[in-house]
Design a protein around this motif. Structure first.
Motif, short mmCIF file in Angstrom:
data_model
loop_
_atom_site.label_atom_id
_atom_site.label_comp_id
_atom_site.label_asym_id
_atom_site.label_seq_id
_atom_site.Cartn_x
_atom_site.Cartn_y
_atom_site.Cartn_z
N CYS A 348 0.83 -1.21 0.00
CA CYS A 348 0.00 0.00 0.00
C CYS A 348 0.87 1.27 0.00
CB CYS A 348 -0.94 -0.01 1.20
SG CYS A 348 -0.10 -0.20 2.79
N ILE A 349 2.03 1.21 0.65
CA ILE A 349 2.96 2.35 0.66
C ILE A 349 3.61 2.48 -0.72
CG2 ILE A 349 5.03 3.34 1.70
CD1 ILE A 349 2.66 3.27 3.58
N GLN A 350 3.94 1.32 -1.32
CA GLN A 350 4.55 1.36 -2.66
C GLN A 350 3.61 2.00 -3.69
OE1 GLN A 350 6.27 -2.32 -4.08
NE2 GLN A 350 6.98 -2.92 -2.04
N LYS A 351 2.31 1.78 -3.54
CA LYS A 351 1.35 2.40 -4.45
C LYS A 351 1.36 3.92 -4.31
CE LYS A 351 -1.82 -1.55 -4.75
NZ LYS A 351 -3.20 -2.05 -4.45
N MET A 352 1.48 4.40 -3.08
CA MET A 352 1.56 5.85 -2.87
C MET A 352 2.82 6.42 -3.52
SD MET A 352 0.31 6.63 1.01
CE MET A 352 0.56 8.37 0.73
N VAL A 353 3.94 5.70 -3.32
CA VAL A 353 5.21 6.16 -3.90
C VAL A 353 5.12 6.17 -5.43
CG1 VAL A 353 7.67 5.63 -4.15
CG2 VAL A 353 6.56 5.41 -1.92
N LEU A 354 4.38 5.20 -5.99
CA LEU A 354 4.22 5.12 -7.44
C LEU A 354 3.57 6.39 -7.99
CD1 LEU A 354 4.49 3.46 -10.03
CD2 LEU A 354 2.24 2.46 -9.52
N PHE A 355 2.60 6.93 -7.27
CA PHE A 355 1.97 8.18 -7.71
C PHE A 355 2.98 9.32 -7.71
CE2 PHE A 355 -2.02 6.00 -6.39
CZ PHE A 355 -2.72 6.17 -7.57
N LEU A 356 3.88 9.36 -6.72
CA LEU A 356 4.93 10.39 -6.69
C LEU A 356 5.86 10.24 -7.88
CD1 LEU A 356 5.89 10.41 -2.89
CD2 LEU A 356 4.57 12.12 -4.13
N LEU A 357 6.22 8.99 -8.21
CA LEU A 357 7.14 8.76 -9.32
C LEU A 357 6.50 9.14 -10.66
CD1 LEU A 357 8.70 5.34 -8.25
CD2 LEU A 357 9.71 7.61 -8.09
N GLN A 358 5.18 8.92 -10.77
CA GLN A 358 4.50 9.30 -12.01
C GLN A 358 4.54 10.80 -12.23
OE1 GLN A 358 0.63 7.49 -11.35
NE2 GLN A 358 1.11 5.79 -12.75
N ARG A 359 4.50 11.55 -11.15
CA ARG A 359 4.54 13.02 -11.27
C ARG A 359 5.87 13.49 -11.84
NH1 ARG A 359 4.78 17.35 -12.37
NH2 ARG A 359 3.85 19.24 -11.53
N SER A 360 6.93 12.68 -11.66
CA SER A 360 8.25 13.09 -12.13
C SER A 360 8.36 13.10 -13.65
CB SER A 360 9.33 12.18 -11.55
OG SER A 360 9.19 10.85 -12.05
N SER A 361 7.39 12.47 -14.33
CA SER A 361 7.43 12.46 -15.79
C SER A 361 7.06 13.82 -16.38
CB SER A 361 6.48 11.39 -16.33
OG SER A 361 5.13 11.68 -15.94
N LYS A 362 6.50 14.71 -15.54
CA LYS A 362 6.12 16.06 -15.99
C LYS A 362 7.14 17.06 -15.47
CE LYS A 362 1.18 14.92 -15.84
NZ LYS A 362 -0.15 15.28 -15.27
N ASN A 363 7.79 17.77 -16.37
CA ASN A 363 8.77 18.77 -15.97
C ASN A 363 8.07 19.99 -15.39
OD1 ASN A 363 10.98 17.26 -16.87
ND2 ASN A 363 10.75 18.02 -18.96
N PHE A 364 8.72 20.60 -14.40
CA PHE A 364 8.20 21.83 -13.80
C PHE A 364 9.20 22.94 -14.07
CE2 PHE A 364 7.95 24.82 -10.18
CZ PHE A 364 6.65 25.26 -10.37
N ASN A 365 8.76 23.97 -14.79
CA ASN A 365 9.64 25.09 -15.14
C ASN A 365 8.94 26.40 -14.85
OD1 ASN A 365 11.85 23.56 -16.62
ND2 ASN A 365 10.07 22.93 -17.80
N LEU A 366 9.74 27.44 -14.64
CA LEU A 366 9.19 28.79 -14.51
C LEU A 366 9.02 29.35 -15.92
CD1 LEU A 366 11.21 30.27 -11.50
CD2 LEU A 366 9.06 29.01 -11.50
N ASN A 367 7.79 29.33 -16.38
CA ASN A 367 7.50 29.71 -17.77
C ASN A 367 7.09 31.17 -17.85
OD1 ASN A 367 5.31 29.86 -20.17
ND2 ASN A 367 6.89 28.33 -20.64
N VAL A 368 7.55 31.85 -18.88
CA VAL A 368 7.23 33.26 -19.10
C VAL A 368 6.33 33.39 -20.32
CG1 VAL A 368 8.13 35.57 -19.56
CG2 VAL A 368 9.40 34.00 -18.09
#
Length: 398
Positions: A348-368
């Motif tokens: 059940c903890i691994q499933k939570m961590v999996l959601f965090l890892l999926q978020r890493s596929s999206k880059n976060f940048n300061l866009n202008v």
């Protein structure tokens, strides 16, 4: 907001109060300050442009005037647009300081204070650079300042290295024009440094929030917690991951809303900075470097355009460098998730961590404005664009 974390903005508070644009303290007097000081700055830019009315327009004249007009326009953009968005900045500062003051863990408080101190160091360093540049500019005007102090009565021809046209006797009213120029430089440069370093300190505190998110993940998924699991440890891990995700989302939200509030300012500033570098590079082209340096009295003709070139480059570098830092700290959170021993945790903890890892596929940048992201790669692109425009301008002289 009276929390201790506001100490990280104490220098900015002093400078912005002097300019009448400190977001957390607005009154009729500060509004009058802004109107008075901004009028001085705007009038100086206008009187630079009126040179085109009184003199015959040539390519050299246009380049010489525009090289300083665009530079002072950067000051105006920073000063005016920050004032226009002052309510939004007040809300953002209060939200940021509220998040900082809600921290209870000593290690988390130490982390946020550490990054706040980084912001203070940036501020002090840029203030020292600003004072050094001011001394250089003051040295250019020293003969005229000395003339005022010693009250020399003999007639003397004066000229300013920044061309202006006030439609009055320039020699008779030289010292009033000189005072206006110095005042505009001080107001504009102070606004540029104070507002710019406040954004840097703000982003440094946001980076501290990203670091706290990584810290919370490490603490929740430490080896001692993952061994001999029981109900209390389950609850501790759940709460730890939820708190990490919460402050991570707050950090991203604070960054995104900041960029939304200032994207028009940043876009206009970037365009002005690129043009300033291009025009002033033209004035400091290598073919005339040795010729200018060979005459001591003409050094000022090289030095001021050189400063007007270096300052926008420094601005673009710092803006993109801090954007790159925010991106790196966001990525570091997911590196932390990869490195913890999540694979030995219950399913059940691994499933939570999996959601965090999926978020890493999206880059976060300061866009202008959807046009470019704050990054070192973008800084290189802007420098290339500046040099390209300089090359075009220079080729038209051939």
């Amino acid at each position: 907001m009276t929390g201790v974390k506001i100490n990280h903005f104490r220098i900015h508070k002093i400078l912005l109060l002097a300019l009448g644009v400190w977001p957390l303290q607005q009154s009729n007097f500060t509004r009058f300050q802004f109107i008075f000081l901004s009028s001085i700055l705007t009038a100086h830019v206008i009187f630079q442009c009126t040179v085109f009315i009184s003199q015959k327009c040539t390519t050299d004249l246009i380049i010489k005037v525009l090289s300083s007009v665009v530079f002072f326009t950067m000051f105006m953009i920073k000063y005016y647009m920050f004032y226009v968005n002052i309510n939004g900045m007040k809300d953002l500062l209060e939200r940021l300081l509220h998040v900082c003051n809600e921290l209870k863990d000593e290690n988390e408080i130490a982390i946020i204070n550490k990054y706040g101190c980084y912001g203070v160091r940036y501020t002090i360093s840029l203030l020292v650079a600003f004072c050094s540049i001011s001394l250089v500019i003051f040295a250019l005007f020293w003969p005229d300042v000395l003339n005022i102090i010693l009250s020399i009565n003999e007639s003397r021809s004066h000229h300013l290295i920044i061309m202006t046209e006030y439609f009055i006797d320039q020699q008779k009213y030289f010292y009033f024009i000189f005072l206006h120029t110095i005042a505009a430089l001080i107001i504009g440069a102070t606004a540029m440094v104070a507002i710019g370093t406040m954004f840097i300190t703000y982003l440094q505190l946001v980076c501290g929030m990203f670091k706290i998110a990584s810290y919370r993940i490490k603490r929740a998924m430490s080896n001692n917690i993952l061994q001999n699991m029981n109900q209390l440890k389950y609850i501790f891990i759940y709460k730890g991951l939820i708190c990490a995700v919460n402050i991570h989302r707050q950090a991203m939200n604070l960054s995104t809303v900041l960029m939304f509030n200032i994207e028009t300012m940043m876009l206009c500033l970037t365009i002005s900075a690129v043009l300033s570098v291009s025009f002033n590079l033209f004035r400091v082209n290598l073919s005339e470097l040795f010729q200018v340096m060979s005459f001591k009295e003409n050094v000022e003709e090289l030095l001021l355009p050189f400063l007007f070139t270096c300052s926008p480059i420094l601005y673009m570098f710092l803006a993109n460098y801090n954007g790159q830092i925010v991106t790196n700290y966001n990525e570091h959170i997911f590196i932390t998730v990869y490195n913890v021993k999540w694979y030995i945790a219950p399913l059940c903890i691994q499933k939570m961590v999996l959601f965090l890892l999926q978020r890493s596929s999206k880059n976060f940048n300061l866009n202008v404005g959807g046009l470019f992201n704050g990054s070192l790669e973008n800084f290189a692109t802007l420098i290339k664009a500046s040099v390209s425009y300089f090359t075009v301008i220079y080729s038209t002289q051939g």
